[in-house]
Design a protein around this motif. Structure first.
Motif, PDB file in Angstrom:
ATOM      1  N   PHE A 117       0.807  -1.224   0.000  1.00 17.47           N
ATOM      2  CA  PHE A 117       0.000   0.000   0.000  1.00 17.47           C
ATOM      3  C   PHE A 117       0.841   1.275   0.000  1.00 17.47           C
ATOM      4  CE2 PHE A 117      -2.998  -3.176   1.130  1.00 17.47           C
ATOM      5  CZ  PHE A 117      -4.241  -2.703   0.712  1.00 17.47           C
ATOM      6  N   VAL A 118       2.074   1.152  -0.433  1.00 18.65           N
ATOM      7  CA  VAL A 118       2.960   2.318  -0.375  1.00 18.65           C
ATOM      8  C   VAL A 118       2.446   3.492  -1.221  1.00 18.65           C
ATOM      9  CG1 VAL A 118       5.292   3.165  -0.791  1.00 18.65           C
ATOM     10  CG2 VAL A 118       4.942   0.931   0.288  1.00 18.65           C
ATOM     11  N   PRO A 119       1.969   3.274  -2.448  1.00 20.27           N
ATOM     12  CA  PRO A 119       1.450   4.425  -3.216  1.00 20.27           C
ATOM     13  C   PRO A 119       0.314   5.142  -2.492  1.00 20.27           C
ATOM     14  CG  PRO A 119       1.713   2.506  -4.639  1.00 20.27           C
ATOM     15  CD  PRO A 119       1.937   2.020  -3.235  1.00 20.27           C
ATOM     16  N   GLN A 120      -0.582   4.364  -1.867  1.00 18.50           N
ATOM     17  CA  GLN A 120      -1.693   4.974  -1.137  1.00 18.50           C
ATOM     18  C   GLN A 120      -1.184   5.709   0.108  1.00 18.50           C
ATOM     19  OE1 GLN A 120      -1.489   1.889  -2.347  1.00 18.50           O
ATOM     20  NE2 GLN A 120      -3.499   1.002  -2.823  1.00 18.50           N
ATOM     21  N   ILE A 121      -0.152   5.149   0.728  1.00 26.05           N
ATOM     22  CA  ILE A 121       0.437   5.791   1.907  1.00 26.05           C
ATOM     23  C   ILE A 121       1.034   7.141   1.503  1.00 26.05           C
ATOM     24  CG2 ILE A 121       2.379   5.657   3.528  1.00 26.05           C
ATOM     25  CD1 ILE A 121       1.818   2.584   3.688  1.00 26.05           C
ATOM     26  N   ILE A 122       1.720   7.148   0.377  1.00 27.59           N
ATOM     27  CA  ILE A 122       2.334   8.401  -0.100  1.00 27.59           C
ATOM     28  C   ILE A 122       1.249   9.449  -0.368  1.00 27.59           C
ATOM     29  CG2 ILE A 122       3.565   9.442  -2.058  1.00 27.59           C
ATOM     30  CD1 ILE A 122       5.249   6.813  -2.138  1.00 27.59           C
ATOM     31  N   ARG A 123       0.164   9.028  -1.000  1.00 32.24           N
ATOM     32  CA  ARG A 123      -0.926   9.987  -1.266  1.00 32.24           C
ATOM     33  C   ARG A 123      -1.499  10.539   0.028  1.00 32.24           C
ATOM     34  NH1 ARG A 123      -2.552   6.609  -5.411  1.00 32.24           N
ATOM     35  NH2 ARG A 123      -4.289   5.728  -4.230  1.00 32.24           N
ATOM     36  N   PHE A 124      -1.644   9.682   1.001  1.00 33.74           N
ATOM     37  CA  PHE A 124      -2.195  10.088   2.299  1.00 33.74           C
ATOM     38  C   PHE A 124      -1.283  11.140   2.947  1.00 33.74           C
ATOM     39  CE2 PHE A 124      -3.815   9.795   6.573  1.00 33.74           C
ATOM     40  CZ  PHE A 124      -5.067   9.199   6.494  1.00 33.74           C
ATOM     41  N   ILE A 125       0.009  10.881   2.899  1.00 32.91           N
ATOM     42  CA  ILE A 125       0.970  11.813   3.495  1.00 32.91           C
ATOM     43  C   ILE A 125       0.943  13.151   2.751  1.00 32.91           C
ATOM     44  CG2 ILE A 125       3.417  12.235   3.958  1.00 32.91           C
ATOM     45  CD1 ILE A 125       3.748   9.183   4.281  1.00 32.91           C
ATOM     46  N   GLU A 126       0.810  13.073   1.428  1.00 30.41           N
ATOM     47  CA  GLU A 126       0.740  14.310   0.647  1.00 30.41           C
ATOM     48  C   GLU A 126      -0.448  15.154   1.071  1.00 30.41           C
ATOM     49  OE1 GLU A 126       2.743  13.695  -3.671  1.00 30.41           O
ATOM     50  OE2 GLU A 126       0.956  12.477  -3.308  1.00 30.41           O
ATOM     51  N   GLU A 127      -1.555  14.497   1.337  1.00 34.36           N
ATOM     52  CA  GLU A 127      -2.747  15.226   1.785  1.00 34.36           C
ATOM     53  C   GLU A 127      -2.489  15.887   3.134  1.00 34.36           C
ATOM     54  OE1 GLU A 127      -6.841  13.739   1.486  1.00 34.36           O
ATOM     55  OE2 GLU A 127      -5.992  12.030   0.395  1.00 34.36           O
ATOM     56  N   LEU A 128      -1.806  15.153   4.004  1.00 30.56           N
ATOM     57  CA  LEU A 128      -1.512  15.710   5.334  1.00 30.56           C
ATOM     58  C   LEU A 128      -0.604  16.942   5.212  1.00 30.56           C
ATOM     59  CD1 LEU A 128      -0.975  12.444   7.416  1.00 30.56           C
ATOM     60  CD2 LEU A 128      -2.811  14.127   7.709  1.00 30.56           C
ATOM     61  N   ILE A 129       0.371  16.856   4.317  1.00 29.57           N
ATOM     62  CA  ILE A 129       1.271  18.000   4.119  1.00 29.57           C
ATOM     63  C   ILE A 129       0.479  19.180   3.560  1.00 29.57           C
ATOM     64  CG2 ILE A 129       3.229  18.874   2.778  1.00 29.57           C
ATOM     65  CD1 ILE A 129       4.455  16.064   2.930  1.00 29.57           C
ATOM     66  N   ALA A 130      -0.377  18.861   2.586  1.00 29.80           N
ATOM     67  CA  ALA A 130      -1.179  19.927   1.954  1.00 29.80           C
ATOM     68  C   ALA A 130      -2.058  20.626   2.982  1.00 29.80           C
ATOM     69  CB  ALA A 130      -2.025  19.338   0.825  1.00 29.80           C
ATOM     70  N   GLY A 131      -2.521  19.882   3.960  1.00 32.48           N
ATOM     71  CA  GLY A 131      -3.395  20.466   4.975  1.00 32.48           C
ATOM     72  C   GLY A 131      -2.623  21.139   6.107  1.00 32.48           C
ATOM     73  N   GLY A 132      -1.315  21.084   6.024  1.00 29.23           N
ATOM     74  CA  GLY A 132      -0.511  21.716   7.061  1.00 29.23           C
ATOM     75  C   GLY A 132      -0.319  20.852   8.294  1.00 29.23           C
ATOM     76  N   TYR A 133      -0.681  19.562   8.181  1.00 35.70           N
ATOM     77  CA  TYR A 133      -0.577  18.668   9.341  1.00 35.70           C
ATOM     78  C   TYR A 133       0.744  17.906   9.371  1.00 35.70           C
ATOM     79  CZ  TYR A 133      -5.500  19.528  10.138  1.00 35.70           C
ATOM     80  OH  TYR A 133      -6.687  20.137  10.401  1.00 35.70           O
ATOM     81  N   ALA A 134       1.539  18.102   8.337  1.00 33.55           N
ATOM     82  CA  ALA A 134       2.806  17.381   8.284  1.00 33.55           C
ATOM     83  C   ALA A 134       3.813  18.227   7.526  1.00 33.55           C
ATOM     84  CB  ALA A 134       2.612  16.030   7.595  1.00 33.55           C
ATOM     85  N   TYR A 135       5.085  17.937   7.763  1.00 28.90           N
ATOM     86  CA  TYR A 135       6.134  18.701   7.110  1.00 28.90           C
ATOM     87  C   TYR A 135       7.305  17.803   6.784  1.00 28.90           C
ATOM     88  CZ  TYR A 135       7.881  18.529  11.902  1.00 28.90           C
ATOM     89  OH  TYR A 135       8.278  18.087  13.135  1.00 28.90           O
ATOM     90  N   GLU A 136       8.011  18.185   5.741  1.00 29.74           N
ATOM     91  CA  GLU A 136       9.142  17.379   5.292  1.00 29.74           C
ATOM     92  C   GLU A 136      10.445  18.030   5.733  1.00 29.74           C
ATOM     93  OE1 GLU A 136      10.845  17.898   1.619  1.00 29.74           O
ATOM     94  OE2 GLU A 136      12.322  16.501   2.426  1.00 29.74           O
ATOM     95  N   VAL A 137      11.356  17.198   6.213  1.00 33.34           N
ATOM     96  CA  VAL A 137      12.691  17.682   6.565  1.00 33.34           C
ATOM     97  C   VAL A 137      13.706  16.676   6.074  1.00 33.34           C
ATOM     98  CG1 VAL A 137      14.216  18.437   8.426  1.00 33.34           C
ATOM     99  CG2 VAL A 137      11.750  18.624   8.713  1.00 33.34           C
ATOM    100  N   GLU A 138      14.508  17.063   5.131  1.00 32.69           N
ATOM    101  CA  GLU A 138      15.599  16.211   4.642  1.00 32.69           C
ATOM    102  C   GLU A 138      15.149  14.787   4.338  1.00 32.69           C
ATOM    103  OE1 GLU A 138      18.761  16.412   7.529  1.00 32.69           O
ATOM    104  OE2 GLU A 138      18.448  18.565   7.804  1.00 32.69           O
ATOM    105  N   GLY A 139      14.051  14.661   3.653  1.00 33.40           N
ATOM    106  CA  GLY A 139      13.612  13.331   3.239  1.00 33.40           C
ATOM    107  C   GLY A 139      12.738  12.618   4.241  1.00 33.40           C
ATOM    108  N   ASP A 140      12.645  13.146   5.460  1.00 36.28           N
ATOM    109  CA  ASP A 140      11.702  12.610   6.440  1.00 36.28           C
ATOM    110  C   ASP A 140      10.432  13.457   6.382  1.00 36.28           C
ATOM    111  OD1 ASP A 140      13.601  10.853   7.350  1.00 36.28           O
ATOM    112  OD2 ASP A 140      14.006  11.902   9.236  1.00 36.28           O
ATOM    113  N   VAL A 141       9.312  12.834   6.748  1.00 43.39           N
ATOM    114  CA  VAL A 141       8.088  13.609   6.890  1.00 43.39           C
ATOM    115  C   VAL A 141       7.538  13.342   8.284  1.00 43.39           C
ATOM    116  CG1 VAL A 141       5.767  14.063   6.032  1.00 43.39           C
ATOM    117  CG2 VAL A 141       7.574  13.430   4.422  1.00 43.39           C
TER     118      VAL A 141
END
Length: 419
Positions: free
Chosen positions: A111-135
């Motif tokens: 389910f990695v592609p779906q996981i990536i999409r989920f994380i992208e949504e979280l970032i878009a909503g301001g609930y997550a942030y990326e730092v040096e390849g980590d989110v």
RNA sequence: GGCGCCGUGGCCGAGUGGCUAGGCAGAGGCCUGCAAAGCCUCGCACACCAGUUCGAUUCUGGUCGGCGCCUCCA
């Protein structure tokens, strides 16, 4: 049916209509599962069986976490192989419990592609942030964070400082690949792999939808695992689980049985030693929400119960048994100790078999016929007894016992029971 | 330190404001040629201290004791 819910700390009623969608947290696959791992699996299967007999439409998802720090640590350079092997072990071991399989057994790696999409949504909503390849998930962004476990962000013990996090309690959604990690996936943030909690939010929602009825797992998963799942999913506005069921943990020689302490018995060892029926009966003897001790004594006690049920099926069926009483015990927080006590009074073979089948114990109704040579010995013994040649009769009984059977004298002859 | 769980007869383990939990182990009995299985009977159970109540094991408060989680544990 009502079930104790971790979130509200109350017994919450399941909806009277519609499907019952359940997600139970399964193992991280890097070693043979221990007997404690069996409890949530067994509970999930029992709930599913019971709801089926109540005519409900049920779907049970039991996940396999096959991407995790522990797997990399356990098999440097060969983590994928270990995960695959340990997944097979888990299938073998749970199958040996005689309960069949859940409706779905999804693996995180699928389910990695779906996981990536989920994380992208979280970032878009301001609930997550990326730092040096980590989110990372931004815990402070969720005002309700901690409502499942009762932990407030400011009370959570601070971990080793991680300079890349905005806040020490933020947790990883995605981890950048490290040199010693031999599996990775490409993502918008570079090569890496999912963090620990995100796979469950994603798989549950992919397979059950953004809201489902029951989420189960061991009590040790309340924090942080389930707290974080809840935070991720509610950040996207999803209701997620309606009822959270957390099973009590097994204790072994007084303390918790845990992988880190090494005092574990695997499911496989337990099945070999006591048989799957005794294990299931053992789980039946304690309420699912409370801890239970695992010891020689309790297993012997469980074995005795197994024999007792078998004995009922060797006797005559009588119209003794009240299904409603049994159902009432299960409908009220799935009280299996109570239900078990009810069943011990039953003499109606068909009814009892039906009830035991809910727990995967229909096999207790199967009586075994002795082979012809044993029956022959028993016949000879019957003649000896009729002739009052008791020395010969006792000799024959010893012979029958040596062959693994027990000769019992009953009103109209004899009964042979495997020992 | 924060969050939470639990203390029931020899053991395990439900439950209830007053009425039998159940199983295991133990004692006695019935049955049996002897057994086995089964059945019957028995053992002054609710950690402690207050409080509420006509009455608490069950509700409230406190004490003592055991246990779990607090970012790799089902």
């Amino acid at each position: 049916m009502r079930l104790s819910d971790t979130l509200t700390k109350q017994k919450v009623a399941l909806p009277d209509t519609g499907p019952i969608r359940m997600y139970f947290c399964g193992p991280t696959v890097y070693q043979r599962a221990h007997i404690g791992n069996a409890r949530p699996f067994v509970l999930g299967m029992w709930l599913r069986n019971w709801l089926h007999t109540q005519g409900r439409d049920v779907k049970l998802v039991h996940n396999i976490t096959d991407i995790n720090d522990r797997i990399y640590e356990a098999a440097p350079g060969a983590s994928a192989e270990l995960a695959e092997r340990a997944t097979e072990w888990y299938f073998e071991d749970t199958e040996a419990l005689g309960l069949g399989l859940p409706d779905e057994l999804p693996k995180a790696s699928e389910f990695v592609p779906q996981i990536i999409r989920f994380i992208e949504e979280l970032i878009a909503g301001g609930y997550a942030y990326e730092v040096e390849g980590d989110v990372y998930f931004r815990v402070t962004r969720d005002p309700d964070y901690g409502r499942l476990s009762g932990q407030r962000p400011d009370q959570v013990e601070e971990q080793e400082p991680n300079a890349r996090k905005e806040d020490p309690r933020d947790f990883a959604l995605w981890k950048a690949n490290k040199p010693d990690e031999d599996t990775w996936w490409d993502s918008p943030w570079g090569r890496g792999r999912p963090g620990w909690h995100i796979e469950c939010s994603v798989m549950a929602e992919e397979l059950l939808g953004p809201v489902f009825e029951i989420h189960g797992g061991g009590l040790d998963l309340v924090f942080p695992h389930h707290e974080n799942e809840l935070a991720q999913s509610s950040a996207l506005g999803h209701d997620f689980a309606r009822i959270w069921t957390h099973n009590g943990l097994l204790r072994f020689t007084g303390s918790k049985m845990s992988k880190s302490e090494g005092n574990i018995v695997t499911i496989r060892e337990a099945v070999e030693r006591w048989g799957h029926e005794a294990i299931l009966v053992y789980f039946l003897t304690g309420h699912w929400s409370k801890p239970i001790d695992f010891s020689e004594d309790v297993m012997e006690s469980a074995e005795a119960r197994v024999d007792r049920f078998r004995e009922v099926f060797r006797g005559e069926s009588q119209a003794v048994g009240d299904w409603d009483e049994f159902a009432a015990a299960l409908e009220d927080d799935f009280n299996t100790p109570e239900a078990l006590a009810v069943l011990h009074g039953w003499r109606d073979h068909a009814l009892l078999r039906r009830a035991l089948a809910v727990f995967g114990l229909a096999s207790l109704a199967e009586t075994e016929d002795a082979p012809p040579e044993i029956v022959e010995l028993a016949e000879r013994r019957r003649h000896a007894r009729a002739a009052r040649d008791f020395d010969e009769a006792d000799r024959l009984r010893a012979q029958i016992e040596a062959a693994g059977w027990e000769a019992r004298d009953v009103a109209d002859g004899f009964q042979l029971v495997p020992r």
